[in-house]
Design a protein around this motif. Sequence first.
Motif, short mmCIF file in Angstrom:
data_model
loop_
_atom_site.label_atom_id
_atom_site.label_comp_id
_atom_site.label_asym_id
_atom_site.label_seq_id
_atom_site.Cartn_x
_atom_site.Cartn_y
_atom_site.Cartn_z
N LEU A 8 6.09 -5.49 -2.24
CA LEU A 8 7.14 -4.54 -2.63
C LEU A 8 6.47 -3.21 -2.89
O LEU A 8 5.41 -3.16 -3.52
CB LEU A 8 7.86 -5.04 -3.89
N ARG A 42 8.20 0.71 -3.17
CA ARG A 42 8.78 1.75 -4.02
C ARG A 42 9.15 1.24 -5.41
O ARG A 42 9.02 1.97 -6.40
CB ARG A 42 9.98 2.37 -3.32
N THR A 75 9.42 -5.59 4.17
CA THR A 75 10.41 -5.02 5.09
C THR A 75 10.55 -3.55 4.73
O THR A 75 10.25 -3.15 3.61
CB THR A 75 11.77 -5.74 4.93
N HIS A 96 -5.48 -1.36 8.08
CA HIS A 96 -4.15 -0.79 8.34
C HIS A 96 -3.92 -0.74 9.85
O HIS A 96 -4.39 0.16 10.54
CB HIS A 96 -4.10 0.62 7.74
N PRO A 125 0.83 -1.21 0.00
CA PRO A 125 0.00 0.00 0.00
C PRO A 125 0.87 1.26 0.00
O PRO A 125 1.80 1.36 0.79
CB PRO A 125 -0.78 -0.13 1.31
N MET A 126 0.55 2.19 -0.88
CA MET A 126 1.33 3.43 -0.93
C MET A 126 0.44 4.63 -1.20
O MET A 126 -0.19 4.74 -2.26
CB MET A 126 2.40 3.34 -2.03
N THR A 127 0.41 5.52 -0.22
CA THR A 127 -0.31 6.79 -0.34
C THR A 127 0.34 7.62 -1.43
O THR A 127 1.57 7.76 -1.46
CB THR A 127 -0.25 7.51 1.02
N VAL A 129 16.50 1.78 1.77
CA VAL A 129 16.46 1.37 0.35
C VAL A 129 15.26 0.45 0.17
O VAL A 129 14.81 -0.19 1.11
CB VAL A 129 17.76 0.64 -0.09
N PRO A 130 14.73 0.37 -1.06
CA PRO A 130 13.56 -0.47 -1.28
C PRO A 130 13.84 -1.92 -0.92
O PRO A 130 14.94 -2.41 -1.12
CB PRO A 130 13.31 -0.35 -2.79
N GLU A 138 -3.38 2.34 -1.81
CA GLU A 138 -3.02 3.37 -0.84
C GLU A 138 -4.03 3.34 0.32
O GLU A 138 -5.17 2.87 0.13
CB GLU A 138 -3.11 4.73 -1.54
N ARG A 146 -2.79 -5.59 8.31
CA ARG A 146 -1.37 -5.22 8.24
C ARG A 146 -0.89 -4.77 9.61
O ARG A 146 -1.52 -3.91 10.24
CB ARG A 146 -1.14 -4.09 7.23
N LEU A 200 6.34 11.80 -5.16
CA LEU A 200 5.75 10.68 -4.42
C LEU A 200 4.32 11.01 -4.02
O LEU A 200 3.42 10.20 -4.18
CB LEU A 200 6.60 10.36 -3.18
C1 LIG Z 1 5.16 7.04 -0.86
C2 LIG Z 1 4.84 5.97 0.16
C3 LIG Z 1 3.54 5.90 0.66
C4 LIG Z 1 3.20 4.88 1.58
N1 LIG Z 1 1.90 4.80 2.02
C5 LIG Z 1 1.53 3.75 2.79
C6 LIG Z 1 0.14 3.54 3.10
O1 LIG Z 1 -0.76 4.28 2.67
N2 LIG Z 1 -0.16 2.48 3.89
C7 LIG Z 1 0.81 1.64 4.38
O2 LIG Z 1 0.48 0.68 5.10
N3 LIG Z 1 2.13 1.80 4.08
C8 LIG Z 1 2.48 2.81 3.28
N4 LIG Z 1 3.80 2.93 2.89
C9 LIG Z 1 4.78 1.92 3.29
C10 LIG Z 1 4.92 0.83 2.19
O3 LIG Z 1 3.74 0.04 2.13
C11 LIG Z 1 6.11 -0.11 2.45
O4 LIG Z 1 5.96 -0.70 3.71
C12 LIG Z 1 7.44 0.62 2.39
O5 LIG Z 1 7.54 1.42 1.22
C13 LIG Z 1 8.60 -0.40 2.39
O6 LIG Z 1 8.54 -1.25 1.27
P1 LIG Z 1 9.55 -1.01 0.03
O7 LIG Z 1 10.93 -1.04 0.62
O8 LIG Z 1 9.29 -2.19 -0.88
O9 LIG Z 1 9.21 0.29 -0.58
C14 LIG Z 1 4.17 3.94 2.01
C15 LIG Z 1 5.48 4.04 1.49
C16 LIG Z 1 5.81 5.03 0.57
C17 LIG Z 1 7.21 5.05 0.01
#
Ligand SMILES: Cc1cc2nc3c(=O)[nH]c(=O)nc-3n(C[C@H](O)[C@H](O)[C@H](O)COP(=O)(O)O)c2cc1C
Length: 374
Positions: free
Chosen positions: A313, A315, A288, A176, A23-25, A292-293, A56, A228, A341
């Motif tokens: 995953l 980013r 995790t 969440h 999930p990514m906002t 870094v991603p 998100e 989560r 972002l």
């Molecule tokens: C721009 C951005 C927005 C995020 N928004 C959320 C979100 O809305 N809900 C959530 O549970 N985690 C959110 N996260 C965390 C990601 O789900 C994830 O745990 C984090 O990016 C680590 O994973 P990655 O290393 O693969 O990016 C967000 C991360 C980023 C970078």
Amino acid sequence: MRELLEPYRAGRLELANRVAMAPMTRGRADDATGVPSPYAATYYRQRAGAGLLITEGVYVNALAKGGPGIPGLVTDAQTRGWREVTDAVHAGGGTIFAQLWHVGRMTHPLTLPDGELPVAPSAVAIEGSRIFTRDGLLDHVTPRELTAREIDATIRDFASAARRAIEAGFDGVEIHGANGYLVQQFIADNTNLRTDGYGGSVTGRLRFATEIVEAVAAEVGADRVGLRISPDNAENQLAETDARTTYRTLVDALEPLGLAYLHVLENGAYGAIADLRTRWSGTLVANTNGPVPSSPAAGARLVRDGHADVIALGRLFMTNPDLPARLAAGIPLAGPPTENLYGGGAEGYIDYPPATDGPGVAATPAAQVVPAAA
Ligand SMILES: Cc1cc2nc3c(=O)[nH]c(=O)nc-3n(C[C@H](O)[C@H](O)[C@H](O)COP(=O)(O)O)c2cc1C
């Protein structure tokens, strides 16, 4: 990488592969209405090659909204907006869950209707950091404590947002409970100072989380519900003094419900994924978090070693919309985004080309290419 690319089936989940988009906002919804961005259907459709897409965070009531451009699942217009997204993803063969979000104290009166104060388990403010608002970064305010009646109403709001999610065509919802937002504010002992039934002991602090999960499961079916968690996550000034006992207790309580999945985000000292895996017989999604991603190769190892079924995953999915196809073909991955972002429009959102476009790959700056095995 082979492990990540195999289909995964369990209960109602039928995933084309074991790679989930975390999930990514992205802050691109219409701020006044909370309707998803007109580009959201394209954004998620471009990423429908993921075995599972998790949206998100989506607010479940007016006080749950954390900042500008966050979408909701509260009104008919928002529900219709999400229907366009789920139709697009299903047309692309994907599976999509909506992440249901209440930020608790992690918001600001400028973001909330009528300048209301943020709500939280207890009136404990975040110190020394600022929060993004439509007027830029501002100091946090001290939230007000939720009453027992408001806690009940909030739990019902999670259930009705879940109902709307299913009406909007989502395959399920993810609650969440991570990253220092409302659910985890109830779980952590430095943010929950309550002495009623929602605080005071491990069971009391877990009650809000378990009641939400139960209410949402009763509303839409447990096999459509994921949770989560991010045990021992110090983000947003949370401190959990005994994360191991706390999350073991939570997982033991939820284990019999038959949820779609448990999503464990590991970024604390407590090795949550390996520890909780031994107590959870259902699907475990692992992610995790670090500077870094998280790496697909490390995710593949977690699957190979039996610690996780699906790897989330984040980013890398922003810049590699066809991430599973790239992993399958051994195509070098574009690095994570450094701008756009949050907020804005199409730029940095739907303009990352798939590798199959050919020229898009060639156009990826060499400095941004990271090996898939990183
Ligand atoms: C721009 C951005 C927005 C995020 N928004 C959320 C979100 O809305 N809900 C959530 O549970 N985690 C959110 N996260 C965390 C990601 O789900 C994830 O745990 C984090 O990016 C680590 O994973 P990655 O290393 O693969 O990016 C967000 C991360 C980023 C970078």
